[in-house]
Motif scaffolding. Sequence first.
Motif, PDB file in Angstrom:
ATOM      1  N   MET A   1       0.948  -1.329   0.102  1.00 28.53           N
ATOM      2  CA  MET A   1      -0.048   0.109  -0.129  1.00 28.53           C
ATOM      3  C   MET A   1       0.920   1.290   0.109  1.00 28.53           C
ATOM      4  SD  MET A   1      -3.258  -0.918   2.527  1.00 28.53           S
ATOM      5  CE  MET A   1      -2.330  -1.526   3.965  1.00 28.53           C
ATOM      6  N   THR A   2       0.380   2.436  -0.520  1.00 21.97           N
ATOM      7  CA  THR A   2       1.080   3.529  -0.615  1.00 21.97           C
ATOM      8  C   THR A   2       1.296   4.142   1.037  1.00 21.97           C
ATOM      9  OG1 THR A   2      -0.854   4.917  -1.114  1.00 21.97           O
ATOM     10  CG2 THR A   2       0.369   4.250  -2.672  1.00 21.97           C
ATOM     11  N   PRO A   3       2.110   4.909   1.116  1.00 23.05           N
ATOM     12  CA  PRO A   3       1.906   5.570   2.689  1.00 23.05           C
ATOM     13  C   PRO A   3       0.676   6.400   3.088  1.00 23.05           C
ATOM     14  CG  PRO A   3       4.152   5.984   1.658  1.00 23.05           C
ATOM     15  CD  PRO A   3       3.254   5.342   0.566  1.00 23.05           C
ATOM     16  N   GLU A   4       0.118   6.932   1.968  1.00 22.44           N
ATOM     17  CA  GLU A   4      -1.258   7.375   2.358  1.00 22.44           C
ATOM     18  C   GLU A   4      -2.352   6.551   2.549  1.00 22.44           C
ATOM     19  OE1 GLU A   4       1.513  10.121   0.126  1.00 22.44           O
ATOM     20  OE2 GLU A   4       0.726   8.106  -0.476  1.00 22.44           O
ATOM     21  N   LYS A   5      -2.311   5.434   1.713  1.00 22.87           N
ATOM     22  CA  LYS A   5      -3.338   4.328   2.114  1.00 22.87           C
ATOM     23  C   LYS A   5      -3.235   3.821   3.296  1.00 22.87           C
ATOM     24  CE  LYS A   5      -5.894   0.864  -0.321  1.00 22.87           C
ATOM     25  NZ  LYS A   5      -6.145  -0.201  -1.448  1.00 22.87           N
ATOM     26  N   ILE A   6      -1.880   3.607   3.876  1.00 27.15           N
ATOM     27  CA  ILE A   6      -1.572   2.796   5.039  1.00 27.15           C
ATOM     28  C   ILE A   6      -2.000   3.861   6.131  1.00 27.15           C
ATOM     29  CG2 ILE A   6       0.262   2.153   6.780  1.00 27.15           C
ATOM     30  CD1 ILE A   6       1.866   1.632   4.375  1.00 27.15           C
ATOM     31  N   LEU A   7      -1.921   5.106   5.923  1.00 22.22           N
ATOM     32  CA  LEU A   7      -2.348   5.968   7.078  1.00 22.22           C
ATOM     33  C   LEU A   7      -4.049   6.115   7.266  1.00 22.22           C
ATOM     34  CD1 LEU A   7      -1.695   8.072   9.173  1.00 22.22           C
ATOM     35  CD2 LEU A   7      -1.458   9.859   7.338  1.00 22.22           C
ATOM     36  N   ASP A   8      -4.646   6.098   5.828  1.00 24.66           N
ATOM     37  CA  ASP A   8      -5.976   6.140   5.572  1.00 24.66           C
ATOM     38  C   ASP A   8      -6.640   4.852   6.372  1.00 24.66           C
ATOM     39  OD1 ASP A   8      -8.446   7.640   4.867  1.00 24.66           O
ATOM     40  OD2 ASP A   8      -8.652   5.878   3.586  1.00 24.66           O
TER      41      ASP A   8
END
Length: 376
Positions: free
Chosen positions: A364-371
């Motif tokens: 996953m992208t960092p943004e998706k991990i956070l989300d």
Amino acid sequence: LSFWTLEGDRVECVHADGFGENDDIYLVSDIYPDIFYNLTDNPASDRNPSWPDNCGPATEDTQQSSPSTESAEFIIGYEDADGVMTPNQRTDLDQACSELPIVCVQDDFEALIEQHVDAIISFSSRWHVMGSSPQIFGAVGNEIPVIVLNAETDAFGAYNLSNDSSSIQETLSWMFKEMGGTGELTYFVFGQNAIHQSAVEAVLSENPGITATQLPAEYDDNSVSWENIDALIKANPGLGAIWSDENVQQLLIAVRGIMEGQPPYINCELKDDFIGLWQEAMDTNPLFKCVATVNPGGTAYEGIYFAYYLLSGHQVNPEALTGPYGNTLYYDYPVVTNETLEAFLGSLDEFRMGDWGIYELAPMTPEKILDNWFIE
């Protein structure tokens, strides 16, 4: 660990215990006549080298990817005591470590705890997680969060990046639904692994109409061969499903020979050659049915980012915690059946090929991990 010699040659640095009476630290490269060059060669056991990755001529990229301890926000340790880290995971780990203001260090649990690292990433398996349980509890007891990759621990203060138990539940539940909630299941749990056994029993407890028989399966015998599976099916004509956590290709080879009637439902895996056999079996007998899951492949990358966000003060979303112990991060992964196989094959660019030739979820992208895993 990899680094450069004074002559500018890049070599790998490892510890090994297979060349003498004790562990030693070796350089590994084809520049050495015997491939392995013993650095320590003394009666003590020397393990887990922790030299920096770039101790030779550094480029601008490597300088940026390896911040000093003074400038790093966190020190994240990782351990791979069983040597289960794959080449893809190595690449993913290095990439995540280079993208963040952190220092990543490799050592064993005890040494990482003594170094007071901020978090520990554990490259694990369903076997390693049981053997390392005391060390995991020791780390979280020292208020060091542990992120277990590709396995599940029940330690409070640890988080699991895995769909192991979930995949077992999904594949068995699919079989039982196809069977109408009643019938006979034969299943194999290799090595009598307690974690997989518990996961299977949890699904069976929710399906009282299923009569289950477990047969022994060991890595050093031929229990799950297509010949034995064929004999099992012929001796049990009413068998509704067969499930195994290893050697599933043998199930397919045996079942695809059934030209008429309803073959037992089986679990499959998503390798190119396996998919070809799956399609052939569907053409031979339209009643043949199989199920497989696309499993997480980017847990090393995701684990580093999860640790960084956690240490940075982000709150884990309780709705993202699942699994048998309530500390497994949720993955949205495809369950592939006869009905969805064509759609899966039409979307292969959304997945990546794993180290062993099995399609898997890309990191996953960092943004998706956070989300996906944290509260905004």
